[in-house]
Design a protein around this motif. Structure first.
Motif, PDB file in Angstrom:
ATOM      1  N   LYS A  78      34.507 -20.459   4.230  1.00 24.76           N
ATOM      2  CA  LYS A  78      34.574 -19.498   5.328  1.00 24.76           C
ATOM      3  C   LYS A  78      35.891 -18.744   5.373  1.00 24.76           C
ATOM      4  CE  LYS A  78      35.893 -23.188   8.560  1.00 24.76           C
ATOM      5  NZ  LYS A  78      35.509 -23.875   9.794  1.00 24.76           N
ATOM      6  N   ASP A  79      36.919 -19.262   4.747  1.00 24.35           N
ATOM      7  CA  ASP A  79      38.214 -18.558   4.723  1.00 24.35           C
ATOM      8  C   ASP A  79      38.350 -17.656   3.512  1.00 24.35           C
ATOM      9  OD1 ASP A  79      39.840 -21.529   5.979  1.00 24.35           O
ATOM     10  OD2 ASP A  79      38.984 -19.829   7.069  1.00 24.35           O
ATOM     11  N   GLU A  80      37.309 -17.540   2.708  1.00 23.33           N
ATOM     12  CA  GLU A  80      37.352 -16.722   1.504  1.00 23.33           C
ATOM     13  C   GLU A  80      36.178 -15.750   1.514  1.00 23.33           C
ATOM     14  OE1 GLU A  80      37.364 -20.335  -0.992  1.00 23.33           O
ATOM     15  OE2 GLU A  80      39.157 -19.465  -1.923  1.00 23.33           O
ATOM     16  N   ASP A  81      36.206 -14.835   2.472  1.00 16.59           N
ATOM     17  CA  ASP A  81      35.088 -13.897   2.649  1.00 16.59           C
ATOM     18  C   ASP A  81      34.877 -13.039   1.416  1.00 16.59           C
ATOM     19  OD1 ASP A  81      35.770 -13.341   6.181  1.00 16.59           O
ATOM     20  OD2 ASP A  81      34.559 -14.848   5.153  1.00 16.59           O
ATOM     21  N   ALA A  82      35.961 -12.616   0.781  1.00 16.90           N
ATOM     22  CA  ALA A  82      35.824 -11.741  -0.393  1.00 16.90           C
ATOM     23  C   ALA A  82      35.116 -12.480  -1.532  1.00 16.90           C
ATOM     24  CB  ALA A  82      37.198 -11.261  -0.844  1.00 16.90           C
ATOM     25  N   LYS A  83      35.501 -13.752  -1.753  1.00 20.71           N
ATOM     26  CA  LYS A  83      34.860 -14.532  -2.817  1.00 20.71           C
ATOM     27  C   LYS A  83      33.383 -14.768  -2.507  1.00 20.71           C
ATOM     28  CE  LYS A  83      38.633 -17.125  -4.940  1.00 20.71           C
ATOM     29  NZ  LYS A  83      39.122 -18.479  -5.294  1.00 20.71           N
ATOM     30  N   VAL A  84      33.074 -15.071  -1.250  1.00 18.86           N
ATOM     31  CA  VAL A  84      31.687 -15.323  -0.865  1.00 18.86           C
ATOM     32  C   VAL A  84      30.833 -14.077  -1.078  1.00 18.86           C
ATOM     33  CG1 VAL A  84      30.171 -15.862   1.071  1.00 18.86           C
ATOM     34  CG2 VAL A  84      32.286 -17.154   0.753  1.00 18.86           C
ATOM     35  N   LYS A  85      31.333 -12.940  -0.655  1.00 20.07           N
ATOM     36  CA  LYS A  85      30.576 -11.704  -0.815  1.00 20.07           C
ATOM     37  C   LYS A  85      30.396 -11.369  -2.294  1.00 20.07           C
ATOM     38  CE  LYS A  85      30.707  -8.732   2.341  1.00 20.07           C
ATOM     39  NZ  LYS A  85      31.048  -7.715   3.352  1.00 20.07           N
ATOM     40  N   ARG A  86      31.444 -11.598  -3.098  1.00 17.92           N
ATOM     41  CA  ARG A  86      31.325 -11.338  -4.536  1.00 17.92           C
ATOM     42  C   ARG A  86      30.296 -12.279  -5.168  1.00 17.92           C
ATOM     43  NH1 ARG A  86      36.637 -11.936  -8.170  1.00 17.92           N
ATOM     44  NH2 ARG A  86      36.346 -14.070  -7.416  1.00 17.92           N
ATOM     45  N   ALA A  87      30.261 -13.557  -4.722  1.00 21.52           N
ATOM     46  CA  ALA A  87      29.268 -14.508  -5.241  1.00 21.52           C
ATOM     47  C   ALA A  87      27.854 -14.053  -4.899  1.00 21.52           C
ATOM     48  CB  ALA A  87      29.537 -15.897  -4.665  1.00 21.52           C
ATOM     49  N   PHE A  88      27.650 -13.569  -3.651  1.00 18.89           N
ATOM     50  CA  PHE A  88      26.334 -13.076  -3.252  1.00 18.89           C
ATOM     51  C   PHE A  88      25.908 -11.908  -4.129  1.00 18.89           C
ATOM     52  CE2 PHE A  88      26.273 -16.193  -0.364  1.00 18.89           C
ATOM     53  CZ  PHE A  88      26.570 -15.956   0.965  1.00 18.89           C
ATOM     54  N   SER A 123      34.025 -15.973 -16.362  1.00 23.39           N
ATOM     55  CA  SER A 123      33.620 -15.019 -15.332  1.00 23.39           C
ATOM     56  C   SER A 123      32.593 -15.643 -14.394  1.00 23.39           C
ATOM     57  CB  SER A 123      33.051 -13.767 -15.985  1.00 23.39           C
ATOM     58  OG  SER A 123      32.608 -12.859 -15.011  1.00 23.39           O
ATOM     59  N   PHE A 124      31.625 -16.399 -14.966  1.00 22.94           N
ATOM     60  CA  PHE A 124      30.628 -17.053 -14.138  1.00 22.94           C
ATOM     61  C   PHE A 124      31.264 -18.108 -13.251  1.00 22.94           C
ATOM     62  CE2 PHE A 124      26.568 -18.652 -12.917  1.00 22.94           C
ATOM     63  CZ  PHE A 124      26.706 -20.034 -12.847  1.00 22.94           C
ATOM     64  N   GLN A 125      32.184 -18.894 -13.821  1.00 25.20           N
ATOM     65  CA  GLN A 125      32.861 -19.917 -13.041  1.00 25.20           C
ATOM     66  C   GLN A 125      33.666 -19.308 -11.886  1.00 25.20           C
ATOM     67  OE1 GLN A 125      32.893 -23.272 -12.962  1.00 25.20           O
ATOM     68  NE2 GLN A 125      31.206 -23.288 -14.456  1.00 25.20           N
ATOM     69  N   GLU A 126      34.317 -18.190 -12.152  1.00 26.14           N
ATOM     70  CA  GLU A 126      35.154 -17.558 -11.117  1.00 26.14           C
ATOM     71  C   GLU A 126      34.294 -16.971  -9.996  1.00 26.14           C
ATOM     72  OE1 GLU A 126      37.522 -14.413 -12.590  1.00 26.14           O
ATOM     73  OE2 GLU A 126      38.459 -13.954 -10.644  1.00 26.14           O
ATOM     74  N   ARG A 127      33.148 -16.413 -10.363  1.00 21.59           N
ATOM     75  CA  ARG A 127      32.345 -15.701  -9.379  1.00 21.59           C
ATOM     76  C   ARG A 127      31.332 -16.618  -8.663  1.00 21.59           C
ATOM     77  NH1 ARG A 127      31.972 -10.076  -9.792  1.00 21.59           N
ATOM     78  NH2 ARG A 127      33.399  -9.169 -11.315  1.00 21.59           N
ATOM     79  N   VAL A 128      30.686 -17.532  -9.416  1.00 25.05           N
ATOM     80  CA  VAL A 128      29.610 -18.323  -8.823  1.00 25.05           C
ATOM     81  C   VAL A 128      29.821 -19.819  -9.023  1.00 25.05           C
ATOM     82  CG1 VAL A 128      27.127 -18.791  -8.868  1.00 25.05           C
ATOM     83  CG2 VAL A 128      27.955 -16.452  -9.114  1.00 25.05           C
ATOM     84  N   GLY A 129      30.061 -20.233 -10.282  1.00 24.76           N
ATOM     85  CA  GLY A 129      30.105 -21.656 -10.604  1.00 24.76           C
ATOM     86  C   GLY A 129      31.175 -22.418  -9.859  1.00 24.76           C
TER      87      GLY A 129
END
Length: 413
Positions: A315-325, A353-359
Motif C-alpha cells: 500500500k505504500d508503493e502505489d507506483a509499483k502496484v499500478k505498474r504491476a497491474f 524485468s518480470f521480477q521487478e514489475r510482477v514477480g
C-alpha cells in the motif's frame, strides 16, 4: 497703402525699422530689402506678456511653455515705416506734430531689477542686457525663473537688447530675495511637506494592498473549502459504491451457498429445508459473517481478492502496484489476442524485468496462476497450455485489472 515694414528678400523676415534692417544685414550679410504692406505681428502672451513677432514664434512659445492665449496688438503698433535714419537730436528739443503744437519726447530708461540676482546672472556668464531682460520679463522673482526665461527665449532676435520702459511708468518694487537662512528654512519646509505627502501616499497604498491581500485570501479559502467539500463527497460516493459492490458479492455468495446446500439435500434424498426452522441459524451465520470474512468462491472473486491483497501488501508503493497491474494486463491481453503464439504464453520467472514489475510483488504470480498459468521446468517458467486457454477467464481477468487501475479506492476498504 504705405509700407509698414521692411522685408528681407533673402530670408523673408519682416523688420519694423531701418535700424532693425541694418542689424539684420550685419548679422546675416543679407542686403536685399524692400518695403512691405505686411505689418510685423505683435502677439502678446496673456500669461507672461512675451511679445511674439510671428506665428512661428508664438507656436514655439506655446510648445515651450504651454501658453496658448495671445492678444494681437499688430494694428496698434503698425505705422508707416520711415526709410530715413532718424538724426540724433537733443533730448530737450521740441518735436512739432502735424497740428503745430509742440510736445516733449517721452524718455525711456532701463527697468529696475534686483541687483543681487543681476550680479548672480552676470557671474554665470550672461551679458548684462540679457540678464536684465530675463529678470524684467520673468517678473524679477528668482534666479531660477530668469534662467528658465533665457532658455525659452534664447532664439529671440532681441535677446541681447536692453529693455526700455517709460520714465513715468510705475514699476512694481521687486520682491525681496530670500536670505540663505530663509532659503534653507523654506527648502526644509518643502522637503518636510513632500515627505509627509509621500508617507500618506505610502500608507494609502499599504492599506489598498492589505485590502487586496485579505480579499484574495478569502477567495482562496473559499475555493479550497469548496474543493475539499467536493473531494469529500467524491470519496464518500466511491466508498458507498465499494460497499454496495461488496454487498452484492456477499449476496451472490450467500445465494450460491443456499443453492449448493439445497442441491446436496436433494442428492441425499432429504426434504427441502424449512425456512422458518433455519432462521435462527441464519442469524448466527450472519453474525459470523460480520466478524469472519467469507473466502471467495468463484475464480473472478478470487482474482479480485488477489489484486486487492497485492495492493494492500504494498500500500505504500502505489507506483509499483499500478505498474504491476498494467504489466499483468499486457500479459493477459497478449494471450487473448494471440492464443496460438507460444511466446505470449510462456514467461521466464528469472527475467529481471518480470521480477521487478510482477514477480517481486506478493500476489503477482498467484494472479497469473488463477488465469491458467502453471510452473514448469522446476519452477523456471510460467506456462499456459493452449488447451487450457479460456477466453472467458482471460476476459474476466482483464475486466478486474481495468477496474483495479481506474478505481483510485480499489483495495482501500
Amino acid at each position: 497703402m504705405a509700407g509698414v515694414s521692411l522685408k528681407c528678400g533673402d530670408c523673408g523676415a519682416l523688420l519694423k525699422s531701418v535700424e532693425e534692417a541694418q542689424e539684420h544685414a550685419e548679422l546675416t550679410s543679407h542686403s536685399n530689402f524692400s518695403e512691405s504692406t505686411e505689418a510685423v505681428l505683435n502677439l502678446i502672451c496673456t500669461i507672461c506678456s512675451k511679445p511674439c513677432r510671428s506665428k512661428t514664434e508664438s507656436d514655439l512659445h506655446t510648445k515651450r511653455t504651454g501658453h496658448t492665449e495671445f492678444v494681437d496688438k499688430t494694428s496698434e503698433a503698425a505705422k508707416p515705416i520711415s526709410l530715413e535714419v532718424p538724426k540724433a537730436t537733443d533730448e530737450s528739443q521740441e518735436v512739432v506734430d502735424a497740428s503745430g503744437s509742440s510736445s516733449q519726447p517721452q524718455e525711456m530708461i532701463a527697468p529696475e531689477v534686483d541687483k543681487k540676482l543681476l550680479e548672480e546672472l552676470e557671474a554665470m556668464g550672461f551679458p548684462t542686457a540679457r540678464a536684465t531682460r530675463a529678470l524684467h520679463y520673468s517678473g524679477n522673482t528668482s534666479l531660477e525663473a530668469a534662467v528658465n526665461w533665457v532658455v525659452e527665449h534664447e532664439n529671440d532676435s532681441d535677446i541681447d537688447e536692453m529693455p526700455l520702459v517709460p520714465v513715468n511708468t510705475k514699476v512694481e518694487a521687486p520682491k525681496p530675495s530670500l536670505t540663505p537662512e530663509e532659503m534653507k528654512i523654506k527648502a526644509q519646509e518643502l522637503r518636510e511637506r513632500a515627505r509627509k505627502k509621500k508617507e500618506e501616499e505610502d500608507k494609502r497604498m499599504e492599506r489598498e494592498k492589505e485590502k487586496e491581500r485579505i480579499r484574495v485570501g478569502k477567495e482562496l479559502l473559499e475555493a479550497k473549502r469548496i474543493e475539499e467539500e467536493n473531494e469529500r463527497k467524491r470519496i464518500l460516493a466511491l466508498r458507498r459504491a465499494e460497499k454496495e459492490e461488496e454487498q452484492r458479492a456477499r449476496e451472490k455468495i450467500r445465494q450460491k451457498l443456499e443453492e449448493d446446500k439445497a442441491e446436496r439435500r436433494r442428492k441425499l434424498g432429504l426434504p427441502p429445508e424449512d425456512p422458518a426452522a433455519v432462521k435462527p441459524s441464519a442469524s448466527v451465520v450472519q453474525e459470523k459473517k460480520t466478524f469472519l470474512p467469507v473466502k471467495p468462491v468463484t475464480k473472478v472473486e478470487q482474482m479480485r481478492e488477489c489484486l486487492r491483497s497485492l495492493k494492500q501488501n504494498h500500500k505504500d508503493e502505489d507506483a509499483k502496484v499500478k505498474r504491476a497491474f498494467h504489466t499483468l494486463l499486457t500479459y493477459i491481453g497478449n494471450v487473448a489476442k494471440n492464443p496460438d503464439e507460444e511466446k505470449f504464453r510462456k514467461i521466464r520467472l528469472t527475467n529481471p524485468s518480470f521480477q521487478e514489475r510482477v514477480g517481486g510483488l506478493k500476489g503477482g504470480i498467484e494472479f497469473l496462476e488463477l488465469c491458467g498459468f502453471e510452473k514448469i521446468e522446476g519452477g523456471e517458467f510460467l506456462f499456459l497450455p493452449r488447451d487450457k486457454v479460456e477466453m472467458a477467464v482471460l476476459n474476466s481477468a482483464g475486466s478486474e485489472l481495468n477496474s483495479a487501475i481506474v478505481n483510485p479506492f480499489f483495495g482501500v476498504l
